[in-house]
Design a protein around this motif. Structure first.
Motif, short mmCIF file in Angstrom:
data_model
loop_
_atom_site.label_atom_id
_atom_site.label_comp_id
_atom_site.label_asym_id
_atom_site.label_seq_id
_atom_site.Cartn_x
_atom_site.Cartn_y
_atom_site.Cartn_z
N GLY A 251 50.32 28.10 -8.23
CA GLY A 251 49.95 26.83 -7.39
C GLY A 251 49.33 25.71 -8.18
O GLY A 251 48.92 24.80 -7.44
N GLN A 252 49.42 25.72 -9.34
CA GLN A 252 48.50 24.54 -10.19
C GLN A 252 49.48 23.53 -10.07
O GLN A 252 49.07 22.25 -10.63
CB GLN A 252 48.19 25.20 -11.39
CG GLN A 252 47.23 26.50 -11.31
CD GLN A 252 45.93 25.99 -10.39
OE1 GLN A 252 45.09 25.30 -10.97
NE2 GLN A 252 45.91 26.47 -9.16
N GLY B 271 50.20 22.74 -5.82
CA GLY B 271 48.93 22.45 -5.26
C GLY B 271 48.87 20.88 -5.23
O GLY B 271 48.59 20.29 -3.99
N PRO B 272 48.71 20.17 -6.18
CA PRO B 272 48.88 18.51 -6.06
C PRO B 272 49.74 17.99 -5.31
O PRO B 272 49.63 17.27 -4.64
CB PRO B 272 48.95 18.32 -7.61
CG PRO B 272 48.44 19.52 -8.67
CD PRO B 272 48.73 20.68 -7.50
N MET B 273 50.99 18.62 -5.58
CA MET B 273 52.23 18.36 -4.75
C MET B 273 52.17 18.25 -3.28
O MET B 273 52.65 17.55 -2.48
CB MET B 273 53.62 18.77 -5.16
CG MET B 273 54.10 18.34 -6.51
SD MET B 273 55.57 19.05 -7.11
CE MET B 273 55.99 18.00 -8.61
N ASN C 247 48.93 18.68 -1.68
CA ASN C 247 47.89 17.70 -1.32
C ASN C 247 48.34 16.14 -1.29
O ASN C 247 48.05 15.55 -0.39
CB ASN C 247 46.78 17.61 -2.63
CG ASN C 247 45.90 18.71 -2.31
OD1 ASN C 247 46.26 19.62 -1.51
ND2 ASN C 247 44.92 18.81 -3.12
N LEU C 248 49.33 15.82 -2.02
CA LEU C 248 49.97 14.51 -2.17
C LEU C 248 51.03 14.28 -0.97
O LEU C 248 51.55 13.21 -0.83
CB LEU C 248 50.51 13.96 -3.43
CG LEU C 248 49.45 13.81 -4.58
CD1 LEU C 248 50.07 13.72 -5.92
CD2 LEU C 248 48.76 12.45 -4.18
#
Lengths: 270, 365
Positions: free
Chosen positions: A32-33, A36-38, A40-41
């Motif tokens: 999920g690295q 994860g950002p996708m 959150n955004l």
């Protein structure tokens, strides 16, 4: 910066994972690295995350004949730390050690990176250069696919719905093999602007030069590789590398040609 | 809601949480362990760095539920750690912090580095610490502080880092040529497609918005009653991301030169990303007028969350694939096919924007 709601499941084995992934809006979580950002955004809004962390089959590491077989959930850090046998004369370890940042490498996985298929990621290019073969599981059984050709474009692969990448088989390099890997980033750990990768193995009469971080799938430069000698330094000109490269604007071309040039220099310095 | 059981700073914790809760928010909001700071919240700045099962991780992009069964150590859990004590003193001595926002992450990342690479040189430290951003003190003091400690022998109580157990190029006829500069900050892309039909026929299709819009994968006309304006929607998927841009476009056409221009603005409601752009298409005859080359010049700018993913080369690849599918659909439409146009069979996203332009753009001239 909070993800939109989703459901979460943590299957304990492969059949359970495949079943969960067959559902509508399901997405595999393999470290999920990038996801994860996708999340959150709120760029990614899966209905269900299928966390593969508990599927032991995906962490298996084996040496099978002349190949190293890594489970898809092998983390970059475990390769960096030498917990995986070195069958590529240090290439896997070098590539792994330079992926993003340590705090990302400890969670991010090789299979997750390949299935995510970001053109600027390291494994899509490095494993194309190493001629890896992927094992893909789906409801009806398993199949294999060559890494070269698996990625069909930016964030696009031949995987298909409900299928799962389970293992990566990497041919071992002989004692006489050479390799080079060079990536250009604006800042260490950032997405690569250009990647050059070279693998030469006289024992298998194998030569491959790959230009990565090109926007889509990495490009195998066959005509260039054919010109490479095994035991002497090549006399390639920059124009020859340029001629083999796909069309891109002048800034990109310069970066990519330099990356390949430096990867070649590394390979022949070894 | 999902039950989660884990050990935090040596204490067993059992809670029921939403799957979307990050480990960082779990620590801060549910356990009041506010020493873990959140900065960028998308894995870039390193302020939220903690240890999970003895290895550093970014708590903002790891889900609390995914840490079920794990041993988590946040900055509060290092109070009695001898190596952290040395680092704290060195940070003080070298003026390695000012506002302190990045400090918990810096300390945890530095401690991990020292355990993994004792004796590392400055270049190695710099490289390894590049994932932690500081916006006020600068890095010189931080690096000096780490150098001070990394050269010393490791305190005996500090266990070494644990070892985990592990036994095509775009196919279209698309070479993007050098394109004229667009508006400041805009991205410019050029695409070419060749269609085996006479320019008059292709031009007629391009002027018929109701016919041409569906050729663009993901495009949909929302409101069009003829004339030089339309409202439309473009949905695109790019990997795990999907976006739906809704907006307006206006068209201009020069039939004599066979040049059309489309200006558009659109918004993806979910990501609050705005897009603005211009598409210009030029038709020229090929093969004695039996075929047509369409040169499409696309210029656009994005603002909002999706723009953060706006790496030009990615957009280029996406647009290339889109163009190939559009060309196939347009060809089928020109050949009189009434079958539903094919959609792009790839992943999901912002390039939707681009799609939006292409879509409308072909609309009318």
């Amino acid at each position: 910066m909070k993800p939109a709601p989703f459901d979460y499941t943590r299957p304990a084995d492969l059949p359970g994972a495949l079943k969960a992934l067959g559902g509508d809006g399901a997405r595999a979580l393999a470290g999920g690295q990038s996801l994860g950002p996708m999340l959150n955004l709120r760029l990614a809004r899966p209905g269900l995350l299928v966390d593969l962390r508990r599927v032991d089959e995906l962490r298996r590491i084996e040496q099978r004949g002349d190949a190293l077989v890594l489970g898809a959930m092998t983390t970059h850090a475990s390769i960096e730390d030498g917990q995986v046998p070195d069958t590529t004369r240090g290439m896997l370890r070098r590539v792994a050690a330079d992926i993003a940042y340590r705090a990302v490498r400890t969670r991010g996985t090789m299979g997750g990176s390949l299935a995510h298929a970001d053109p600027a990621a390291d494994w899509v290019t490095a494993l194309t250069a190493l001629d890896a073969t992927l094992t893909i599981a789906r409801g009806g059984g398993t199949s294999t696919a060559l890494m070269a050709g698996f990625m069909t474009g930016a964030f696009a692969t031949a995987l298909g719905d409900g299928a799962m990448l389970t293992a990566i088989s990497i041919p071992s390099l002989s004692d006489r093999a050479r390799w080079g890997y060079y990536k250009i980033c604006r800042k260490p750990g950032e997405f690569a602007d250009a990647i050059g990768a070279v693998v030469l193995d006289p024992a298998r009469d194998y030569r491959r030069v790959v230009m990565g971080a090109v926007g889509g799938a990495p490009v195998v430069l066959e005509s260039l590789a054919a010109k490479l000698p095994f035991d002497s330094t090549p006399t390639l000109t920059r124009a020859e590398i340029e001629a083999a490269a796909p069309a891109m604007d002048s800034v990109d071309r310069q970066l990519h040609v330099v990356a390949v040039e430096r990867a070649l220099a590394q390979a022949y310095a070894r | 809601m999902i039950p989660v059981e884990l050990t935090i700073n040596g204490k067993a914790v059992k809670k029921t949480v939403e799957p979307r809760l990050s480990l960082a928010d779990f620590l801060r909001d549910h356990l009041r362990l506010t020493g873990t700071h959140t900065g960028c919240e998308h894995g870039v700045c390193g302020a939220c760095t903690v240890e999970v099962d003895g290895q550093i991780a970014r708590s903002c992009i790891n889900l609390a539920v995914a840490c079920d069964g794990a041993q988590v150590r946040s900055i509060e859990g290092f109070d009695d750690d001898p190596l952290m004590e040395k680092l704290r003193q060195a940070f003080t001595a070298e003026h390695a912090l000012q506002c302190g926002y990045c400090t918990p992450g810096m300390l945890i990342a530095a401690r991990d580095l020292i355990r993994r690479k004792p004796g590392a040189d400055l270049a190695t430290i710099r490289h390894a610490m590049s994932g932690n951003l500081c916006r006020c003190t600068g890095y010189v003091g931080i690096l000096r502080a780490i150098q001070r400690v990394i050269g010393e022998p490791l305190p005996a109580e500090v266990a070494p880092a644990p070892k985990a157990v592990v036994a095509v190029t775009p196919s279209a006829a698309v070479p993007p040529a050098a394109a004229p500069a667009g508006r400041a900050g805009w991205t410019t892309l050029e695409q070419r497609i060749d269609l085996p039909h006479a320019p008059d026929k292709v031009w007629a299709l391009f002027q018929d918005l109701a016919r041409v819009a569906p050729c663009m994968p993901g495009a949909e006309l929302v409101d069009y009653a003829g004339g030089d304006r339309a409202r439309g929607r473009v949905t695109a998927k790019f990997g795990p991301i999907s976006a739906s841009f809704e907006g307006e476009a206006s068209f201009r056409a020069d039939p004599a030169q066979r040049i059309g221009t489309i200006l558009g603005t659109g918004r993806d409601r979910r990501s609050a990303t705005r897009a603005e752009g211009e598409v210009r298409y030029t038709l020229t005859p090929l093969a004695d007028g039996k075929a047509t080359r369409v040169v499409i010049l696309l210029q656009f700018g994005l603002a909002g969350p999706l723009a953060q993913f706006g790496r030009t080369s990615l957009v280029q690849d996406f647009v290339s694939r889109l163009t190939v599918q559009f060309a196939r659909n347009a060809e089928a439409a020109l050949a009189g096919s009434t079958a539903a146009p094919k959609q792009l069979d790839t992943g999901s996203m912002l390039w939707a924007v681009v799609k939006a332009w292409l879509a409308r753009l072909f609309g009318r001239g």
